[in-house]
Scaffold this motif. Structure first.
Motif, PDB file in Angstrom:
ATOM      1  N   GLU A 175       5.754 -69.701 -67.581  1.00 40.28           N
ATOM      2  CA  GLU A 175       5.781 -70.376 -66.962  1.00 40.28           C
ATOM      3  C   GLU A 175       6.098 -71.811 -66.298  1.00 40.28           C
ATOM      4  OE1 GLU A 175       1.429 -69.410 -66.480  1.00 40.28           O
ATOM      5  OE2 GLU A 175       1.737 -67.935 -66.746  1.00 40.28           O
ATOM      6  N   ARG A 176       5.840 -72.664 -67.264  1.00 40.71           N
ATOM      7  CA  ARG A 176       6.058 -74.277 -66.731  1.00 40.71           C
ATOM      8  C   ARG A 176       7.963 -74.498 -67.057  1.00 40.71           C
ATOM      9  NH1 ARG A 176       2.152 -77.381 -71.226  1.00 40.71           N
ATOM     10  NH2 ARG A 176       0.557 -77.054 -69.568  1.00 40.71           N
ATOM     11  N   GLU A 177       8.550 -73.706 -67.464  1.00 48.09           N
ATOM     12  CA  GLU A 177       9.877 -73.629 -67.665  1.00 48.09           C
ATOM     13  C   GLU A 177      10.137 -72.795 -66.401  1.00 48.09           C
ATOM     14  OE1 GLU A 177      13.958 -74.391 -69.014  1.00 48.09           O
ATOM     15  OE2 GLU A 177      12.217 -74.404 -69.705  1.00 48.09           O
ATOM     16  N   ALA A 178       9.809 -71.818 -65.675  1.00 50.67           N
ATOM     17  CA  ALA A 178      10.012 -71.215 -64.478  1.00 50.67           C
ATOM     18  C   ALA A 178      10.008 -72.297 -63.682  1.00 50.67           C
ATOM     19  CB  ALA A 178       9.671 -69.798 -64.342  1.00 50.67           C
ATOM     20  N   GLU A 179       9.006 -73.171 -63.936  1.00 49.00           N
ATOM     21  CA  GLU A 179       8.494 -74.109 -61.623  1.00 49.00           C
ATOM     22  C   GLU A 179       9.904 -74.758 -62.054  1.00 49.00           C
ATOM     23  OE1 GLU A 179       4.404 -74.930 -63.624  1.00 49.00           O
ATOM     24  OE2 GLU A 179       4.034 -72.663 -63.052  1.00 49.00           O
ATOM     25  N   ARG A 180      10.101 -75.304 -63.165  1.00 49.59           N
ATOM     26  CA  ARG A 180      10.666 -76.285 -63.717  1.00 49.59           C
ATOM     27  C   ARG A 180      11.989 -76.332 -63.211  1.00 49.59           C
ATOM     28  NH1 ARG A 180      12.987 -78.382 -69.318  1.00 49.59           N
ATOM     29  NH2 ARG A 180      14.567 -77.377 -68.859  1.00 49.59           N
ATOM     30  N   HIS A 181      12.372 -75.166 -62.653  1.00 51.69           N
ATOM     31  CA  HIS A 181      14.161 -74.173 -62.848  1.00 51.69           C
ATOM     32  C   HIS A 181      13.799 -74.380 -60.728  1.00 51.69           C
ATOM     33  CE1 HIS A 181      16.245 -74.197 -66.438  1.00 51.69           C
ATOM     34  NE2 HIS A 181      15.214 -73.391 -66.729  1.00 51.69           N
ATOM     35  N   GLN A 182      12.627 -74.222 -60.275  1.00 54.12           N
ATOM     36  CA  GLN A 182      12.545 -73.636 -59.289  1.00 54.12           C
ATOM     37  C   GLN A 182      12.330 -75.294 -58.761  1.00 54.12           C
ATOM     38  OE1 GLN A 182       8.454 -71.529 -58.561  1.00 54.12           O
ATOM     39  NE2 GLN A 182       9.802 -69.863 -59.125  1.00 54.12           N
ATOM     40  N   SER A 183      12.065 -75.863 -59.283  1.00 50.90           N
ATOM     41  CA  SER A 183      12.618 -77.805 -58.195  1.00 50.90           C
ATOM     42  C   SER A 183      13.167 -77.764 -58.569  1.00 50.90           C
ATOM     43  CB  SER A 183      11.492 -78.528 -58.818  1.00 50.90           C
ATOM     44  OG  SER A 183      10.694 -78.312 -60.399  1.00 50.90           O
TER      45      SER A 183
END
Length: 148
Positions: free
Chosen positions: A140-148
């Motif tokens: 989840e954190r990795e996905a969030e990081r790529h969204q920002s």
């Protein structure tokens, strides 16, 4: 299944001993190899490592931990970098490892990354559940990081 390719170079060939920068051809060959891995959809991660002088080793004596700063002059081979691949079989991992543009004297150790399911029936269920939760949080954190 995932495999880790671990590039090891003799201390005498390590970048830190050779003046800090490999020749341009080395970068170009590795770039082509990494490009091929990405295009094939098998590359999960790949990184080169900094000189061992910037690293440290932690050892445990059963009661406390001791930190020893690099460089690791006693090492016969130094880990110079790694790749993590997701492939369909051991044979596919072998094929990719054979294509890696390592030079003479450089060793590529290939190890399969264990899957959480392999510990079922071995590790306590609550430990496996906690580990699965941690892995979801990381994703989840990795996905969030790529969204920002």
């Amino acid at each position: 299944m995932r495999y880790m390719l671990i590039m090891q170079a003799p201390e005498s060939m390590a970048v830190e001993q050779a003046g800090g920068v490999p020749p341009a051809e080395v970068f170009e060959a590795m770039g082509r190899y990494n490009h091929d891995l990405v295009e094939a959809g098998v590359l999960l991660a790949a990184e080169g490592l900094t000189p061992s002088a910037e690293g440290f080793v932690v050892t445990h004596d059963g009661e406390s931990a001791t930190v020893t700063d690099g460089p690791f002059t006693e090492a016969k081979e130094l880990v110079a970098g790694f790749w993590i691949l997701e492939v369909a079989s051991r044979e596919e991992a072998v094929q990719w490892a054979r294509r890696c543009p390592i030079g003479p004297g450089v060793r590529l150790e290939v190890r399969r990354v264990g899957e959480l399911a392999e510990f079922e029936g071995v590790a306590p269920t609550e430990v496996l559940d906690a580990e699965a939760t941690l892995r979801r949080r990381i994703a989840e954190r990795e996905a969030e990081r790529h969204q920002s």
